[in-house]
Write a protein that holds these residues in place. Sequence first.
Motif, PDB file in Angstrom:
ATOM      1  N   UNK A  86       0.817  -1.198   0.000  1.00  0.00           N
ATOM      2  CA  UNK A  86       0.000   0.000   0.000  1.00  0.00           C
ATOM      3  C   UNK A  86       0.849   1.246   0.000  1.00  0.00           C
ATOM      4  N   UNK A  87       0.205   2.393   0.018  1.00  0.00           N
ATOM      5  CA  UNK A  87       0.936   3.653  -0.072  1.00  0.00           C
ATOM      6  C   UNK A  87       1.625   4.021   1.232  1.00  0.00           C
ATOM      7  N   UNK A  88       2.607   4.888   1.095  1.00  0.00           N
ATOM      8  CA  UNK A  88       3.299   5.484   2.226  1.00  0.00           C
ATOM      9  C   UNK A  88       2.915   6.957   2.245  1.00  0.00           C
ATOM     10  N   UNK A  89       2.564   7.477   3.399  1.00  0.00           N
ATOM     11  CA  UNK A  89       2.135   8.865   3.503  1.00  0.00           C
ATOM     12  C   UNK A  89       2.770   9.485   4.732  1.00  0.00           C
ATOM     13  N   UNK A  90       3.347  10.662   4.556  1.00  0.00           N
ATOM     14  CA  UNK A  90       3.818  11.444   5.689  1.00  0.00           C
ATOM     15  C   UNK A  90       2.825  12.557   5.961  1.00  0.00           C
ATOM     16  N   UNK A  91       1.764  12.296   6.717  1.00  0.00           N
ATOM     17  CA  UNK A  91       0.681  13.283   6.839  1.00  0.00           C
ATOM     18  C   UNK A  91       1.084  14.524   7.610  1.00  0.00           C
ATOM     19  N   UNK A  92       2.141  14.416   8.398  1.00  0.00           N
ATOM     20  CA  UNK A  92       2.519  15.516   9.273  1.00  0.00           C
ATOM     21  C   UNK A  92       2.614  15.032  10.701  1.00  0.00           C
ATOM     22  N   UNK A  93       2.137  15.837  11.623  1.00  0.00           N
ATOM     23  CA  UNK A  93       2.247  15.547  13.053  1.00  0.00           C
ATOM     24  C   UNK A  93       0.844  15.299  13.605  1.00  0.00           C
ATOM     25  N   UNK A  94       0.430  14.034  13.678  1.00  0.00           N
ATOM     26  CA  UNK A  94      -0.952  13.729  14.054  1.00  0.00           C
ATOM     27  C   UNK A  94      -1.207  13.882  15.551  1.00  0.00           C
ATOM     28  N   UNK A  95      -0.162  13.843  16.376  1.00  0.00           N
ATOM     29  CA  UNK A  95      -0.371  13.986  17.824  1.00  0.00           C
ATOM     30  C   UNK A  95       0.181  15.287  18.390  1.00  0.00           C
ATOM     31  N   UNK A  96       0.687  16.160  17.545  1.00  0.00           N
ATOM     32  CA  UNK A  96       1.087  17.488  17.968  1.00  0.00           C
ATOM     33  C   UNK A  96       2.262  17.545  18.914  1.00  0.00           C
TER      34      UNK A  96
END
Length: 584
Positions: free
Chosen positions: A527-537
């Motif tokens: 499946x894909x790889x995604x760096x969405x950012x900072x999900x837990x801040x």
Amino acid sequence: MSKREQQRREAATLVAAAMLGAAGCTGRRRVSSPTVAIAPSASQVDAPRLVAPMSLGDVTQRRPTLRWALPPSADGAVVELCHDRACARVIETLTVRGTSARPGTDLPAGRAVFWRARGRRGSEAGQTHGATWSFHVPARDTAVDTSFNPRSDVNGDGFDDVVASAPRYDERSGTYVYRVSVSFGGASGAAAAPAQVIEGWESGDRASLEVASVGDVNGDGYCDVVVGWGQSDDDGDGASRVETCTGTASVFLGGPAGLSTTPQRVLGETEPGACVGGEVAGAGDVNGDGYADVLVAATTASPRGRELAGVVRAYYGGATGIAAAPQWELEGTHARELLGRSIAGAGDVDGDGFGDVAVGALAVSRSSVGVVRVFAGGPSGLSTTPQREIQRPRGHWSFGSSVAGAGDVNGDGYADLAVGAPDVRPDERALSGSVSVFGGSADGVVEAPLRVIEGAVGASGFGRSLAWIRDVDGDGCAELAVGVSIPASGAQGAAMAAQVFHGDPSGVAATPRRVITEPIVGDPRGGPLVGPGDVNGDGFADLCVTFARSNGVYRVTRTGVFPGGASGIAATPLREIVEGSVPE
């Protein structure tokens, strides 16, 4: 100005007007009197429109230049920089004449900062502000003052969200229902159950659903998403067939409650057979107007009779969202070029403040090579002539099958580019693959790669999937995630792996810091790889990896959210999100 003074000036103006009118009626010589400018009240001063740093983007300095467009009623702005969207915790307030300013102090590193503006004219300031935007502050300062790589915060709470797609098999109808799921980020990470599920794409098993967070296309401060759907009636490999293919690209707007359930725009409905939406991506802000733009590829289109030449289009954002017609279009120049096999917003590779894009074209013959072209943005939008055309030597025939942009691997403030060649044969080994990393500079993408990473012996498809991850360890440099199939022990025989290569001021490492593996089920590409950012801040970027796991009856698609930290990406996921299932 006091209320009494304002009334006095208004009365004087009325008296002067009456005298002039009387003189005109009697035929006497008209006597001019000085014009008295009346300053608008605070309620009459409109709010500016924010322009840069790009909404939801990563800035490259601790004190970035803020820019806005003034309405006719204002000659300046009152700008608030805040820790939160409601601006209950203000970091700094700037009172400025003109259309730009910089913070007086360094902003908090590794955090999201919200900002908004009220209009100002003279000493009067408006009472209402426009849209609230956010940007993410880097861990290190650079000499480049720009922004790129918008975050996937669809509900605008300062935590990045996980947006993914997966099919679900409907036993009653015997069809596959493709859906998009949204899991909101928060202090404890993304929730295990999606907060939103959008369905509506039904088809057979030879379909695909591509999802990309594209930034803020309408300037309201929330991340928007493009969903590309395509279905083929042919089960070939995509490189040498003429197929019957249909597809669309749908744009969904973000807001306080998350994504809208109906698209703001559906592109490609009038182009049967073009496979519109087979590849979709955010382009960044290519014309610097403050609205994010979208890339859509029709890889198997045959423009002007050139079979499978391919077409890539850019649709620009605006106050109401994505335009219905493309403002930029690029056609493949020869048959079977498959232009648009990979597309990506490259970020700002030359630091001029405009988004740039990368487009890959895959030749179908092993005697030829693939190519990636980089097109620069500017005040009029994307150029039609590439700033850089990158080819690799013979034997790299799959070069350009994948491309990832908008990562800054060496922390110099210029966005960098990664290109995959998953079927290359380094040193005549089996199809182990390679990934080339090219650095950005004031002149754009540099021709010679910073690093060429080759797949290990026995591995295959190294570089078929790529993703830049923002700074996972707080050193100010982005990381690169690469998908690969590797040998595995036991009955499974092979496993899908995500390998994480860390960046540093000298470039990108040659060996992975973290390898995440999962047994292959079904599609060996994983499946894909995604760096969405900072999900837990917490100030460290995270990685999302999608795998398919067997339960003996169904192939269950799930996404693992692997958190970043001072030592890099964790070995185990903070959360697993189940998104869909299909028969074994």
